[in-house]
Design a protein around this motif. Structure first.
Motif, PDB file in Angstrom:
ATOM      1  N   ARG A   3       0.789  -1.139  -0.226  1.00 38.37           N
ATOM      2  CA  ARG A   3      -0.002  -0.565   0.074  1.00 38.37           C
ATOM      3  C   ARG A   3       0.841   1.448   0.141  1.00 38.37           C
ATOM      4  O   ARG A   3       1.839   1.318   0.630  1.00 38.37           O
ATOM      5  CB  ARG A   3      -1.052   0.099   0.841  1.00 38.37           C
ATOM      6  CG  ARG A   3      -2.181   1.134   2.040  1.00 38.37           C
ATOM      7  CD  ARG A   3      -2.640   0.902   2.381  1.00 38.37           C
ATOM      8  NE  ARG A   3      -3.821  -0.790   2.734  1.00 38.37           N
ATOM      9  CZ  ARG A   3      -3.387  -1.427   3.592  1.00 38.37           C
ATOM     10  NH1 ARG A   3      -2.887  -1.542   4.061  1.00 38.37           N
ATOM     11  NH2 ARG A   3      -4.692  -2.670   3.410  1.00 38.37           N
ATOM     12  N   ILE A   5       0.678   5.393   0.410  1.00 39.49           N
ATOM     13  CA  ILE A   5      -0.137   6.652   1.218  1.00 39.49           C
ATOM     14  C   ILE A   5       0.386   8.014   0.868  1.00 39.49           C
ATOM     15  O   ILE A   5       1.069   8.294   0.904  1.00 39.49           O
ATOM     16  CB  ILE A   5      -0.304   6.731   3.292  1.00 39.49           C
ATOM     17  CG1 ILE A   5      -1.068   5.135   3.209  1.00 39.49           C
ATOM     18  CG2 ILE A   5      -1.060   7.830   3.095  1.00 39.49           C
ATOM     19  CD1 ILE A   5      -0.105   3.920   4.283  1.00 39.49           C
ATOM     20  N   TYR A   7      -0.505  11.799   1.994  1.00 38.36           N
ATOM     21  CA  TYR A   7      -1.196  11.859   3.051  1.00 38.36           C
ATOM     22  C   TYR A   7      -0.538  13.576   2.600  1.00 38.36           C
ATOM     23  O   TYR A   7       0.542  14.208   1.842  1.00 38.36           O
ATOM     24  CB  TYR A   7      -0.095  11.800   4.021  1.00 38.36           C
ATOM     25  CG  TYR A   7      -0.718  12.394   5.066  1.00 38.36           C
ATOM     26  CD1 TYR A   7      -1.758  12.274   6.860  1.00 38.36           C
ATOM     27  CD2 TYR A   7      -0.585  14.031   6.016  1.00 38.36           C
ATOM     28  CE1 TYR A   7      -2.396  12.646   7.125  1.00 38.36           C
ATOM     29  CE2 TYR A   7      -0.624  14.349   6.962  1.00 38.36           C
ATOM     30  CZ  TYR A   7      -1.624  13.825   7.261  1.00 38.36           C
ATOM     31  OH  TYR A   7      -2.321  14.421   8.540  1.00 38.36           O
ATOM     32  N   MET A  27      -0.421   5.009   9.956  1.00 33.45           N
ATOM     33  CA  MET A  27      -0.809   4.642   9.077  1.00 33.45           C
ATOM     34  C   MET A  27       0.080   4.278   7.706  1.00 33.45           C
ATOM     35  O   MET A  27       0.468   3.361   6.908  1.00 33.45           O
ATOM     36  CB  MET A  27      -1.162   5.849   7.851  1.00 33.45           C
ATOM     37  CG  MET A  27      -2.159   6.363   8.387  1.00 33.45           C
ATOM     38  SD  MET A  27      -3.663   4.856   7.448  1.00 33.45           S
ATOM     39  CE  MET A  27      -4.008   5.528   5.776  1.00 33.45           C
ATOM     40  N   VAL A  33       4.787   5.865   2.916  1.00 31.80           N
ATOM     41  CA  VAL A  33       3.782   6.828   2.771  1.00 31.80           C
ATOM     42  C   VAL A  33       4.682   8.232   2.202  1.00 31.80           C
ATOM     43  O   VAL A  33       5.959   8.749   2.770  1.00 31.80           O
ATOM     44  CB  VAL A  33       3.615   7.575   4.515  1.00 31.80           C
ATOM     45  CG1 VAL A  33       2.636   8.943   4.735  1.00 31.80           C
ATOM     46  CG2 VAL A  33       3.058   6.816   5.616  1.00 31.80           C
ATOM     47  N   VAL A  88      -3.473   4.757  -1.076  1.00 27.83           N
ATOM     48  CA  VAL A  88      -4.240   6.135  -0.410  1.00 27.83           C
ATOM     49  C   VAL A  88      -4.696   7.040  -0.097  1.00 27.83           C
ATOM     50  O   VAL A  88      -3.343   7.459  -0.518  1.00 27.83           O
ATOM     51  CB  VAL A  88      -4.126   5.320   1.238  1.00 27.83           C
ATOM     52  CG1 VAL A  88      -5.311   6.321   1.802  1.00 27.83           C
ATOM     53  CG2 VAL A  88      -5.174   3.822   1.294  1.00 27.83           C
ATOM     54  N   MET A  90      -5.223  10.699   1.481  1.00 25.67           N
ATOM     55  CA  MET A  90      -5.342  10.835   2.457  1.00 25.67           C
ATOM     56  C   MET A  90      -5.537  12.342   3.035  1.00 25.67           C
ATOM     57  O   MET A  90      -3.736  12.391   2.338  1.00 25.67           O
ATOM     58  CB  MET A  90      -5.265  10.011   4.058  1.00 25.67           C
ATOM     59  CG  MET A  90      -5.099  10.369   5.326  1.00 25.67           C
ATOM     60  SD  MET A  90      -4.664   8.639   6.380  1.00 25.67           S
ATOM     61  CE  MET A  90      -5.903   9.347   7.594  1.00 25.67           C
ATOM     62  N   PHE A 145     -10.527  10.642   3.114  1.00 26.03           N
ATOM     63  CA  PHE A 145      -9.840   9.163   3.460  1.00 26.03           C
ATOM     64  C   PHE A 145      -9.919   8.429   1.602  1.00 26.03           C
ATOM     65  O   PHE A 145     -11.815   7.799   1.616  1.00 26.03           O
ATOM     66  CB  PHE A 145      -9.410   8.560   4.273  1.00 26.03           C
ATOM     67  CG  PHE A 145      -9.414   7.647   4.780  1.00 26.03           C
ATOM     68  CD1 PHE A 145      -7.868   6.477   5.496  1.00 26.03           C
ATOM     69  CD2 PHE A 145      -9.078   5.842   3.941  1.00 26.03           C
ATOM     70  CE1 PHE A 145      -7.621   6.400   5.677  1.00 26.03           C
ATOM     71  CE2 PHE A 145      -8.839   4.530   3.836  1.00 26.03           C
ATOM     72  CZ  PHE A 145      -7.588   4.843   4.451  1.00 26.03           C
ATOM     73  N   ALA A 147      -9.113   5.471  -0.857  1.00 20.00           N
ATOM     74  CA  ALA A 147      -8.301   4.063  -1.682  1.00 20.00           C
ATOM     75  C   ALA A 147      -8.753   3.409  -2.583  1.00 20.00           C
ATOM     76  O   ALA A 147     -10.036   3.253  -2.915  1.00 20.00           O
ATOM     77  CB  ALA A 147      -8.452   2.637  -0.380  1.00 20.00           C
TER      78      ALA A 147
END
Length: 475
Positions: A3, A5, A7, A27, A33, A88, A90, A145, A147
C-alpha cells in the motif's frame, strides 16, 4: 497488500502538529507514506517527515488537495504506482486514530470485489454551494480518505481523471469538482465501491454523519478517525442540521473513552482558529450551583490564580445595572470559579457570563468590533468576528501562567485592553470560559424556547423587524 499512502498536509504556520504526526505514524504501519505539504515546512518538521515517510515534498499552496494529489501522482508515475496493490489518498483534516487501524484494513482487504473504497460517505443533498451548476450533490465517498485498488489504479480511466482535473481555486470548487464527483464518475464506468463505516441506517437522518454524530461513529461503528473541524466549524452551520452538541460530545468521548491526546489537538487548533469558533462548538460555559458569600477569600496566589477587576465600557443604564449585578458575583462565586481551574488544566480565563438582557449582548458585540482592529498586532492568534467567551462584566479570574509574561500581567487600563486576557491565554495554549448560576441557565433555556416560538410565528417576526427598523431610525 502493498500500500502507498499519499498524505496531503497544510498548515499556515508550516508546522506538522501532533495530530498529523499521529495519523502519519499510524498509517505508516500499513503502507509507505508519501508526504506532500502545500507550503514551506519549518526545518524541524521537515526533518521529522523525512525520517518517518517514504518521501516529503513541499509545494506552493495552489490547487488545495487536488493540486497536491496531482503533483504527487505525477512524481510517483504510473509505472512505479503499478508496484502497489492499493493507493490511499488521505488528508490532514482527519484526526486520530482513536483505535487500531487493523480491523479497518482487515475488513476491506476481505472485499476484493471493490475497485475503490473510502472511510465514510456523504449522502445526497441539494446545495447551490457544493452542487455546481445543477445544485445536486450525489451520495459519495468523502475525499478525506479514499483507497484505490490495482484494477482501477492501473487503468486509463484513473489517470485520465487526474490529467483532466482543473486545479480548484476555492474550497467549494474542490468539493464540487472532485469530492462529490469522484465516486459517481468511476461508479458510472462500472467500478464497484463502498465505505468502511456503515451509516446506511442514518441516511434519512444526517447527510454527513461524521460531522453530525462523530462520537456515534467512533463508539459504535469502528471509525478510527474524526474531523478536526468538528471543533471549529461555524456553529450556525451546525445548527441548521443538528442540535449543536456534536462537537462537545465528541470531545468528551475521545477524552474519557480513548487514549487519544485530544487536548494536544485542541492546543494546536488554538493557534490557528479564532477563539469564538472553538468556544461556539465546544461550549466553554460552566453552570455553578447557587453560591454564598465567602467568609474568607481563597488563597488564589497559592493556586497560581489572580482575580482582576477590569474597567467597564460605557453602556446604557439598564445594561450597566445588569453588568454590575453580574460583577457582584465575584465574592459569592469565587471559590467555585477557582475550583474550575483545578478541574480543567487548559482553562486560562473565566468570568461571569454576559447578562441575558439583550442590550448587554449587543453592547458586548459592538465593544469587540471597536477593539478588534487595535488588537490585530498585539497577539499572534487569529481574531474572529464574534467576541471570545471572556472576560465580561468587569472581572475575570485568570491563571497566571496563561496570561502573564513572566510575573507581569498585561497592562489593562481601558475596557478594550481587557480583551487581551483571553487572547493571551489562547496564544499560550489555554482556553477561556464563562460561568452562570443554575438560575441563569434555566432563564437562558426559557429565553431560547421563547425565541424558537417567536421565530416560527410570522407575526412576531414582522413585529420584531419593525422594532429594529424603528430603533435604527432613532440612532
Amino acid at each position: 497488500m502493498k500500500r502507498l499512502i499519499v498524505y496531503f498536509h497544510y498548515d499556515p504556520l508550516g508546522q506538522i502538529d501532533t495530530a498529523c504526526r499521529l495519523v502519519v505514524e499510524a498509517m505508516a504501519r500499513y503502507g509507505e507514506v508519501f508526504f506532500i505539504s502545500n507550503g514551506t515546512l519549518r526545518p524541524a518538521d521537515r526533518a521529522w517527515a523525512a525520517a518517518v515517510t517514504l518521501a516529503c515534498r513541499e509545494r506552493e499552496n495552489t490547487g488545495l488537495d487536488v493540486g497536491a494529489y496531482k503533483e504527487a501522482l505525477a512524481e510517483i508515475g504510473r509505472e512505479r504506482l503499478a508496484n502497489y496493490d492499493e493507493l490511499v489518498l488521505m488528508n490532514f483534516t482527519l484526526a486520530g486514530p482513536v483505535c487500531s487501524l487493523a480491523p479497518m484494513f482487515t475488513a476491506m482487504e476481505a472485499r476484493p470485489e471493490l475497485a475503490f473504497w473510502g472511510l465514510t460517505r456523504h449522502y445526497a443533498m441539494k446545495s447551490r454551494r457544493f452542487g455546481g451548476r445543477s445544485g445536486e450533490v450525489p451520495e459519495h465517498l468523502q475525499s478525506h480518505f479514499l483507497a484505490v485498488r490495482a484494477p482501477l489504479l492501473g487503468s486509463d480511466d484513473f489517470w485520465r481523471y487526474w490529467q483532466e482535473m482543473p486545479l480548484p481555486k476555492s474550497y467549494e470548487e474542490s468539493i464540487a469538482n472532485h469530492e462529490t464527483r469522484f465516486t459517481t464518475h468511476f461508479a458510472n464506468l462500472g467500478y464497484r465501491w463502498d465505505s468502511y463505516v456503515n451509516t446506511q441506517d442514518l441516511k434519512e437522518t444526517f447527510v454527513n454523519p461524521i460531522m453530525a454524530c462523530p462520537w456515534e461513529l467512533l463508539a459504535n461503528r469502528g471509525c478510527p478517525f474524526f474531523k478536526r473541524r468538528s471543533f471549529f466549524t461555524p456553529c450556525a452551520d451546525e445548527l441548521r442540521r443538528t442540535d449543536g452538541t456534536a462537537a462537545r460530545a465528541l470531545y468528551d468521548y475521545v477524552k474519557q473513552a480513548t487514549n487519544y491526546p485530544v487536548d494536544l489537538l485542541l492546543a494546536a487548533l488554538l493557534q490557528r482558529q479564532p477563539l469564538d469558533a472553538l468556544a461556539g462548538e465546544l461550549h466553554w460555559q460552566y453552570v455553578l450551583s447557587e453560591a454564598v458569600p465567602a467568609e474568607t477569600p481563597p488563597e488564589l496566589q497559592a493556586q497560581g490564580l489572580a482575580l482582576l477587576h477590569l474597567p467597564m465600557p460605557e453602556s446604557d443604564p439598564v445594561t450597566a445595572w445588569y453588568n454590575r449585578e453580574a460583577a457582584r458575583m465575584a465574592d459569592e462565586a469565587i471559590f467555585q470559579a477557582a475550583a474550575l481551574f483545578a478541574r480543567e488544566p487548559m482553562l486560562g480565563v473565566v468570568s461571569p457570563a454576559v447578562p441575558l438582557w439583550p442590550a448587554a449582548q449587543l453592547s458586548r458585540n459592538a465593544d469587540w468590533q471597536a477593539a478588534r482592529p487595535a488588537l490585530q498586532g498585539r497577539v499572534r492568534v487569529p481574531l474572529g468576528q464574534n467576541p471570545p467567551p471572556a472576560p465580561a462584566c468587569g472581572w475575570a479570574l485568570v491563571r497566571l501562567a496563561a496570561v502573564a509574561d513572566g510575573d507581569t500581567l498585561p497592562a489593562i487600563t481601558t475596557p478594550a485592553d481587557a480583551w487581551l486576557l483571553p487572547l493571551k491565554a489562547q496564544q499560550n495554549g489555554f482556553i477561556s470560559a464563562s460561568f452562570t448560576t443554575a438560575a441563569g441557565a434555566a432563564a437562558a433555556a426559557d429565553q431560547l424556547a421563547l425565541y424558537y416560538r417567536q421565530a416560527a410565528d410570522p407575526g412576531a417576526v414582522a413585529k420584531q423587524l419593525g422594532r429594529l427598523v424603528k430603533h435604527k431610525f432613532k440612532q
